[in-house]
Design a protein around this motif. Structure first.
Motif, mmCIF file in Angstrom:
data_model
loop_
_atom_site.group_PDB
_atom_site.id
_atom_site.type_symbol
_atom_site.label_atom_id
_atom_site.label_comp_id
_atom_site.label_asym_id
_atom_site.label_seq_id
_atom_site.Cartn_x
_atom_site.Cartn_y
_atom_site.Cartn_z
ATOM 1 N N THR A 276 0.811 -1.208 0.000
ATOM 2 C CA THR A 276 0.000 0.000 0.000
ATOM 3 C C THR A 276 0.846 1.260 0.000
ATOM 4 O O THR A 276 0.626 2.182 -0.791
ATOM 5 N N SER A 277 1.822 1.315 0.892
ATOM 6 C CA SER A 277 2.591 2.543 1.066
ATOM 7 C C SER A 277 4.025 2.437 0.573
ATOM 8 O O SER A 277 4.757 3.424 0.603
ATOM 9 N N SER A 278 4.430 1.257 0.120
ATOM 10 C CA SER A 278 5.771 1.122 -0.442
ATOM 11 C C SER A 278 5.847 -0.142 -1.276
ATOM 12 O O SER A 278 4.991 -1.032 -1.175
ATOM 13 N N THR A 279 6.883 -0.209 -2.109
ATOM 14 C CA THR A 279 7.206 -1.429 -2.848
ATOM 15 C C THR A 279 8.594 -1.875 -2.439
ATOM 16 O O THR A 279 9.539 -1.096 -2.476
ATOM 17 N N GLU B 155 13.703 -0.458 -1.480
ATOM 18 C CA GLU B 155 12.341 -0.072 -1.133
ATOM 19 C C GLU B 155 12.060 1.326 -1.679
ATOM 20 O O GLU B 155 12.868 2.237 -1.519
ATOM 21 N N ILE B 156 10.917 1.468 -2.313
ATOM 22 C CA ILE B 156 10.463 2.751 -2.854
ATOM 23 C C ILE B 156 9.118 3.075 -2.211
ATOM 24 O O ILE B 156 8.189 2.253 -2.251
ATOM 25 N N LEU B 157 9.010 4.257 -1.600
ATOM 26 C CA LEU B 157 7.755 4.663 -0.984
ATOM 27 C C LEU B 157 6.728 5.020 -2.056
ATOM 28 O O LEU B 157 7.068 5.537 -3.123
ATOM 29 N N VAL B 158 5.467 4.742 -1.760
ATOM 30 C CA VAL B 158 4.354 5.063 -2.655
ATOM 31 C C VAL B 158 3.434 6.040 -1.923
ATOM 32 O O VAL B 158 2.869 5.681 -0.879
ATOM 33 N N PRO B 159 3.253 7.256 -2.416
ATOM 34 C CA PRO B 159 2.351 8.189 -1.742
ATOM 35 C C PRO B 159 0.900 7.688 -1.793
ATOM 36 O O PRO B 159 0.442 7.187 -2.818
ATOM 37 N N PRO C 66 -1.567 5.401 -10.133
ATOM 38 C CA PRO C 66 -1.089 4.182 -10.782
ATOM 39 C C PRO C 66 0.322 4.321 -11.346
ATOM 40 O O PRO C 66 1.117 3.360 -11.286
ATOM 41 N N ALA C 67 0.649 5.501 -11.889
ATOM 42 C CA ALA C 67 1.997 5.697 -12.427
ATOM 43 C C ALA C 67 3.045 5.526 -11.332
ATOM 44 O O ALA C 67 4.133 4.994 -11.572
ATOM 45 N N ALA C 68 2.701 5.978 -10.110
ATOM 46 C CA ALA C 68 3.637 5.823 -8.993
ATOM 47 C C ALA C 68 3.775 4.358 -8.594
ATOM 48 O O ALA C 68 4.868 3.907 -8.233
ATOM 49 N N PRO D 12 -3.639 3.973 -17.528
ATOM 50 C CA PRO D 12 -4.666 4.075 -16.483
ATOM 51 C C PRO D 12 -5.743 5.077 -16.880
ATOM 52 O O PRO D 12 -5.463 6.090 -17.521
ATOM 53 N N GLU D 13 -6.977 4.803 -16.476
ATOM 54 C CA GLU D 13 -8.091 5.705 -16.729
ATOM 55 C C GLU D 13 -8.744 6.172 -15.428
ATOM 56 O O GLU D 13 -9.791 6.816 -15.442
ATOM 57 N N SER D 14 -8.114 5.837 -14.308
ATOM 58 C CA SER D 14 -8.596 6.303 -13.009
ATOM 59 C C SER D 14 -7.420 6.267 -12.045
ATOM 60 O O SER D 14 -6.362 5.691 -12.343
ATOM 61 N N ALA D 15 -7.622 6.859 -10.890
ATOM 62 C CA ALA D 15 -6.684 6.642 -9.788
ATOM 63 C C ALA D 15 -6.811 5.196 -9.317
ATOM 64 O O ALA D 15 -7.796 4.506 -9.613
ATOM 65 N N CYS D 16 -5.825 4.744 -8.587
ATOM 66 C CA CYS D 16 -5.946 3.453 -7.898
ATOM 67 C C CYS D 16 -6.797 3.680 -6.645
ATOM 68 O O CYS D 16 -6.450 4.492 -5.787
ATOM 69 N N VAL D 17 -7.912 2.986 -6.559
ATOM 70 C CA VAL D 17 -8.774 3.051 -5.382
ATOM 71 C C VAL D 17 -8.274 1.987 -4.402
ATOM 72 O O VAL D 17 -8.404 0.793 -4.652
ATOM 73 N N VAL D 18 -7.680 2.442 -3.312
ATOM 74 C CA VAL D 18 -6.957 1.558 -2.387
ATOM 75 C C VAL D 18 -7.951 0.766 -1.536
ATOM 76 O O VAL D 18 -9.089 1.197 -1.294
#
Length: 473
Positions: A12-15, A31-35, A48-50, A92-98
Motif C-alpha cells: 500500500t505505502s511502499s514497494t 524499497e520505494i515509498l508510494v504516496p 497508478p503511475a507511482a 490508467p483511466e482512473s486513480a488506484c482506489v486503495v
C-alpha cells in the motif's frame, strides 16, 4: 549462480524488492515509498503511475545492487485495490482506489437485497473493503469502456502483456466462487459487472515473460501479499496462524483443504493454489496499523514510526488512556466501514508517551479480537502466533501483543516475509524447487498477568463499543 529470484512486494505505502538466491541468501534489497492520498474522509487513493514506477525502480535498484542476472520475477500485490485502464494501450483511466477506501459503501447499501446470496457464493460480507464494490463504484463514474481490475492484473500486463490474476487474489474480490475457486457468473451479474475477466493462474505458474529488469526472464509466483506471508511463515497445517503488521495488520489462519465459513466475522479465502495442492484460510484485518503511526507523526506526537519504542517505553502504562485504531473503518470481525477511531479516557496526567503507548495497546487489542474470532470458528487458539512485517521491530508492540494474548509470539527472523514468500513461489514456478526453511524466529513470552490482560481488554472493548456508537450518531 542459478535460481536467482527478483521478488517484488507491491504494498500500500511502499514497494519492496529482494534479490534472493536459491539457497535463501538475500543478495540485495530496495524499497520505494508510494504516496497514498486521503483528501477526504473515506477516500484513499494512489497514483497508478507511482505504483508502476515503484515496481520498476525498486526491482532495478535491487538487481543493480546484487550485480547478478535474475532468472525469474515474482510479484505480490496489495489485494483488494482496483483501477480502470485501457487494455489496448495499458494507460490508467482512473486513480488506484486503495483497499481502505470506503466510498463504495453506497454500492453496498443499494445492494443489500443481494448481500446474503453474495456471501453464500463468495464467503465474503458485502463491504466496500473488497474489490467488486469498488469496481462497481468506478464503473458508475466512468461509464463504459476500458477494464477495471485489481492492481496485480494491471502491473502484470505492464510487465508481460498478459491479462491474469491468481485465485488467492481473486478470492478477495467477491467475484470468485469460494467452493470451486473459479469465477462466479452469478456474482458478476449481481454486481452488474460485464468486465473482461482475467485468466486465473496458479501461484506456482509461469504467467509470461518480461524484459523490465534486464534480459528476458519468466514471471511466476504471483499472489496476494498476505497469503505470501502465510506461505513464508510456514503456516502449512490446519490451525497455524500468522499476523503481518504493515499499513494494516492481517491475521490469517490455515483451514486446510476446505474453506471454513466463519460464524465470527472473519472471511474465508484461498490461501494458495499450487500444482496438486489448494489450501484455504480465514482472514481478519485491522485497517490502520502502520498508518496509525504515520498519523501520529502527522499530528506531531511522533517524529516517525521508528521512534515508537523510544517514546512509548518511557512510561509503564497509558495513564488510563485507551485508543481505538479504526481510523479507516472496521473490517473483520465487526464490518462497520463508517467506524472512526479515537482516544478515550484522556486526562491531565496523560502525556505524549502515554498516548503513543495507548496506540500500541489498541493495535494489539484489535489483533486479539481477530484471534478470538478465529478461535471461535476453529474451536481452538493457535499454539503460538507467528508475526512479521516492519512494525515487528518494535519491542513495545510485540511484547504488548504477547501480554494481551497471554500466549507466545514468534517474531520472524526476517521482517520481509511477504517478499520471501513470493520469492519461494517464484522459484517453485521456475525450477520446481523451494527455498530452504527460514531461520527460527524469536519467541516473545507474556510478561504480564492474565488479570492485567483481561482488565486492559475489557477497557478497550468498552472504548470500541463507544467508538462504534459514535459513528452511528
Amino acid at each position: 549462480m542459478t535460481g536467482i529470484v527478483l521478488a517484488i512486494d507491491q504494498g500500500t505505502s511502499s514497494t519492496k524488492a529482494l534479490v534472493v538466491a536459491a539457497d535463501g541468501t538475500v543478495l540485495a534489497e530496495a524499497e520505494i515509498l508510494v504516496p497514498v492520498y486521503t483528501p477526504n474522509p473515506g477516500t484513499v487513493e494512489a497514483d497508478p503511475a507511482a505504483l508502476l514506477a515503484s515496481v520498476l525502480d525498486a526491482g532495478r535498484q535491487a538487481v543493480a545492487e546484487a550485480a547478478v542476472a535474475v532468472d525469474v520475477v515474482a510479484l505480490a500485490n496489495q489485494g483488494e485495490s482496483v483501477l480502470a485502464w485501457d487494455p489496448a494501450t495499458g494507460r490508467p483511466e482512473s486513480a488506484c482506489v486503495v483497499w481502505q477506501d470506503r466510498r463504495a459503501a453506497e454500492v453496498c447499501a443499494r445492494g443489500q437485497a443481494n448481500a446474503a446470496r453474495l456471501t453464500e457464493l463468495t464467503g465474503l460480507p458485502l463491504d466496500p473493503y473488497f474489490s467488486a464494490p469498488k469496481m462497481r463504484w468506478l464503473r458508475d463514474r466512468l461509464g463504459s469502456g476500458g477494464v477495471i481490475t485489481t492492481t496485480d492484473t494491471w502491473l502484470l500486463h505492464q510487465l508481460t502483456g498478459e491479462f491474469v490474476t491468481d485465485a488467492a487474489t481473486a478470492s478477495r474480490s467477491m467475484l470468485l466462487d469460494l467452493s470451486s475457486a473459479t469465477w462466479s457468473d452469478e456474482a458478476w451479474e449481481l454486481f452488474g459487472l460485464d468486465e473482461p475477466r482475467p485468466r486465473l493462474v496458479r501461484n506456482d505458474e509461469i504467467v509470461g515473460t518480461t524484459r523490465a529488469f534486464g534480459r528476458e526472464v519468466p514471471v511466476g509466483g504471483v499472489i496476494v501479499d498476505q497469503q505470501a506471508a502465510l506461505w513464508a511463515q510456514r503456516c502449512r497445517e490446519w490451525g497455524e496462524a500468522k499476523c503481518t503488521y504493515g499499513t494494516g495488520a492481517f491475521l490469517l489462519t490455515n483451514t486446510g483443504d476446505r474453506p471454513v465459513r466463519s460464524g465470527a466475522g472473519l472471511t474465508p479465502s484461498v490461501a494458495w493454489d499450487l500444482t496438486g495442492q489448494r489450501r484455504w484460510c480465514l482472514d481478519g484485518q485491522v485497517c490502520t496499523v502502520g498508518q496509525a503511526l504515520s498519523w501520529l507523526r502527522d499530528v506531531g506526537l511522533l517524529d516517525g514510526p521508528g521512534d515508537l519504542d523510544a517514546v512509548g517505553e518511557t512510561v509503564d502504562d497509558t495513564a488510563g488512556v485507551v485508543f481505538v485504531p479504526s481510523l479507516a473503518g472496521l473490517a473483520a470481525p465487526h464490518w462497520q466501514p463508517s467506524a472512526t477511531g479515537g482516544f478515550f479516557g484522556l486526562n491531565l496526567a496523560a502525556t505524549r508517551a502515554h498516548l503513543v503507548r495507548a496506540v500500541c495497546l489498541g493495535i494489539a487489542a484489535q489483533v486479539v479480537d481477530l484471534v478470538d474470532a478465529s478461535t471461535a470458528d476453529l474451536g481452538g487458539a493457535p499454539p503460538l502466533l507467528r508475526v512479521d512485517g516492519g512494525l515487528t521491530r518494535s519491542r513495545l508492540l510485540v511484547q504488548m501483543q504477547a501480554d494481551l494474548l497471554q500466549a507466545p509470539v514468534e517474531v520472524a527472523a526476517a521482517p520481509h516475509a511477504t517478499a520471501l514468500g513470493v520469492a519461494d513461489l517464484g522459484l517453485r514456478a521456475a525450477t520446481g524447487h523451494s527455498l530452504p526453511d527460514p531461520r527460527p524466529g524469536t519467541i516473545i513470552e507474556p510478561s504480564r498477568s492474565a488479570e492485567w490482560a483481561e482488565q486492559q481488554l475489557s477497557r478497550w472493548r468498552s472504548a470500541l463499543a463507544l467508538s462504534r456508537h459514535w459513528s452511528e450518531l
